[in-house]
Design a protein around this motif. Sequence first.
Motif, PDB file in Angstrom:
ATOM      1  N   LEU A 143       0.922  -1.281   0.001  1.00  0.00           N
ATOM      2  CA  LEU A 143      -0.074   0.095   0.008  1.00  0.00           C
ATOM      3  C   LEU A 143       1.049   1.188  -0.078  1.00  0.00           C
ATOM      4  N   ASN A 144       0.547   2.069  -0.695  1.00  0.00           N
ATOM      5  CA  ASN A 144       1.285   3.345  -0.919  1.00  0.00           C
ATOM      6  C   ASN A 144       0.527   4.627  -0.717  1.00  0.00           C
ATOM      7  N   TYR A 145       0.807   5.501   0.224  1.00  0.00           N
ATOM      8  CA  TYR A 145       0.042   6.566   0.822  1.00  0.00           C
ATOM      9  C   TYR A 145       1.036   7.782   0.392  1.00  0.00           C
ATOM     10  N   GLN A 146       0.145   8.861   0.376  1.00  0.00           N
ATOM     11  CA  GLN A 146       0.776  10.357   0.070  1.00  0.00           C
ATOM     12  C   GLN A 146       0.186  11.148   1.073  1.00  0.00           C
ATOM     13  N   ALA A 147       1.154  11.949   1.657  1.00  0.00           N
ATOM     14  CA  ALA A 147       0.590  12.816   2.863  1.00  0.00           C
ATOM     15  C   ALA A 147       1.251  14.035   2.758  1.00  0.00           C
ATOM     16  N   PHE A 148       0.528  15.174   3.269  1.00  0.00           N
ATOM     17  CA  PHE A 148       1.179  16.481   3.095  1.00  0.00           C
ATOM     18  C   PHE A 148       1.093  16.924   4.430  1.00  0.00           C
ATOM     19  N   THR A 149       1.945  17.720   5.093  1.00  0.00           N
ATOM     20  CA  THR A 149       2.032  18.325   6.407  1.00  0.00           C
ATOM     21  C   THR A 149       0.929  19.413   6.624  1.00  0.00           C
ATOM     22  N   ASN A 150       0.621  19.721   7.765  1.00  0.00           N
ATOM     23  CA  ASN A 150      -0.432  20.568   8.103  1.00  0.00           C
ATOM     24  C   ASN A 150       0.045  21.793   8.557  1.00  0.00           C
ATOM     25  N   ALA A 151      -0.347  22.840   9.110  1.00  0.00           N
ATOM     26  CA  ALA A 151       0.091  24.223   9.326  1.00  0.00           C
ATOM     27  C   ALA A 151       1.284  23.873  10.682  1.00  0.00           C
ATOM     28  N   LYS A 152       0.924  22.720  11.363  1.00  0.00           N
ATOM     29  CA  LYS A 152       1.696  22.534  12.536  1.00  0.00           C
ATOM     30  C   LYS A 152       3.155  21.447  12.018  1.00  0.00           C
ATOM     31  N   GLY A 153       3.015  21.426  10.540  1.00  0.00           N
ATOM     32  CA  GLY A 153       4.225  20.446  10.191  1.00  0.00           C
ATOM     33  C   GLY A 153       3.920  19.095  10.377  1.00  0.00           C
ATOM     34  N   VAL A 154       2.791  18.479  10.616  1.00  0.00           N
ATOM     35  CA  VAL A 154       2.516  17.210  11.064  1.00  0.00           C
ATOM     36  C   VAL A 154       1.834  16.749   9.733  1.00  0.00           C
ATOM     37  N   TYR A 155       2.133  15.458   9.308  1.00  0.00           N
ATOM     38  CA  TYR A 155       1.416  14.647   8.450  1.00  0.00           C
ATOM     39  C   TYR A 155       0.960  13.316   8.802  1.00  0.00           C
ATOM     40  N   THR A 156      -0.095  12.638   8.612  1.00  0.00           N
ATOM     41  CA  THR A 156      -0.821  11.537   8.941  1.00  0.00           C
ATOM     42  C   THR A 156      -1.354  10.779   7.796  1.00  0.00           C
ATOM     43  N   VAL A 157      -1.267   9.568   8.163  1.00  0.00           N
ATOM     44  CA  VAL A 157      -1.525   8.293   7.299  1.00  0.00           C
ATOM     45  C   VAL A 157      -2.614   7.506   8.331  1.00  0.00           C
ATOM     46  N   ALA A 158      -3.755   7.088   7.729  1.00  0.00           N
ATOM     47  CA  ALA A 158      -4.550   6.155   8.678  1.00  0.00           C
ATOM     48  C   ALA A 158      -5.266   5.223   7.778  1.00  0.00           C
ATOM     49  N   GLU A 159      -5.535   3.991   8.310  1.00  0.00           N
ATOM     50  CA  GLU A 159      -6.071   2.978   7.375  1.00  0.00           C
ATOM     51  C   GLU A 159      -7.085   2.275   8.530  1.00  0.00           C
ATOM     52  N   THR A 160      -8.293   1.878   7.788  1.00  0.00           N
ATOM     53  CA  THR A 160      -8.982   0.696   8.612  1.00  0.00           C
ATOM     54  C   THR A 160      -9.228  -0.275   7.827  1.00  0.00           C
ATOM     55  N   MET A 161      -8.941  -1.590   7.711  1.00  0.00           N
ATOM     56  CA  MET A 161      -8.856  -2.921   7.267  1.00  0.00           C
ATOM     57  C   MET A 161      -9.022  -4.046   7.951  1.00  0.00           C
ATOM     58  N   PRO A 162      -9.322  -5.085   7.341  1.00  0.00           N
ATOM     59  CA  PRO A 162      -9.353  -6.572   8.226  1.00  0.00           C
ATOM     60  C   PRO A 162      -8.134  -6.763   9.032  1.00  0.00           C
ATOM     61  N   GLU A 163      -8.386  -7.299  10.115  1.00  0.00           N
ATOM     62  CA  GLU A 163      -7.071  -7.582  11.032  1.00  0.00           C
ATOM     63  C   GLU A 163      -6.132  -8.493  10.042  1.00  0.00           C
ATOM     64  N   SER A 164      -6.840  -9.572   9.392  1.00  0.00           N
ATOM     65  CA  SER A 164      -5.740 -10.305   8.722  1.00  0.00           C
ATOM     66  C   SER A 164      -5.034  -9.537   7.667  1.00  0.00           C
ATOM     67  N   ASP A 165      -5.288  -8.313   7.338  1.00  0.00           N
ATOM     68  CA  ASP A 165      -4.703  -7.537   6.151  1.00  0.00           C
ATOM     69  C   ASP A 165      -3.927  -6.323   6.827  1.00  0.00           C
ATOM     70  N   ARG A 166      -3.756  -6.261   8.127  1.00  0.00           N
ATOM     71  CA  ARG A 166      -3.226  -5.042   8.775  1.00  0.00           C
ATOM     72  C   ARG A 166      -1.370  -4.885   8.278  1.00  0.00           C
ATOM     73  N   TRP A 167      -1.131  -3.707   8.609  1.00  0.00           N
ATOM     74  CA  TRP A 167       0.202  -3.255   8.152  1.00  0.00           C
ATOM     75  C   TRP A 167       1.243  -4.216   8.956  1.00  0.00           C
ATOM     76  N   ASP A 168       2.397  -4.656   8.215  1.00  0.00           N
ATOM     77  CA  ASP A 168       3.369  -5.529   8.951  1.00  0.00           C
ATOM     78  C   ASP A 168       4.686  -4.477   8.959  1.00  0.00           C
TER      79      ASP A 168
END
Length: 146
Positions: A68-93
């Motif tokens: 899975l490839n995500y693209q994020a941009f920082t907000n006014a506080k310089g923070v970027y966030t990537v979030a995902e909801t998926m089945p437990e068996s497919d979670r990030w490793d």
Amino acid sequence: MEAQKKLVMGLFLFVVFVSESGVRAWTGEIHGRVVCDVCGDSSIGPEDHVLEGAEVAVLCITKSGEVLNYQAFTNAKGVYTVAETMPESDRWDACLARPISSFHEHCTHLGDGSSGIKFNYNNPSGYSHTVKTFIYRPASMPTYCI
């Protein structure tokens, strides 16, 4: 703002679908900061500032082997966030976060040690992983830094 509403609604509908189908849902989050090290001294001080609009890529491999490839941009506080909801068996490793670009005209050179960070994602559902701060530096240091 409208895109964010659609994303939240889509995630909500996905969670409802997953919970009704008997598949256990998992949610993860990755976030970090991007900062301009104005004096290039590798320490964050009062002269340094966050970079709004900096682009960061996050690449994750799931337990099932999907990339899975995500693209994020920082907000006014310089923070970027990537979030995902998926089945437990497919979670990030395992994931790789790397800075792509800074759109701040005076701070565009990537600092040492900021080329990318690999990490295993072992957090349970609902928790987040914080990536170390990515640093950009100006092409030339201001005279007050010398």
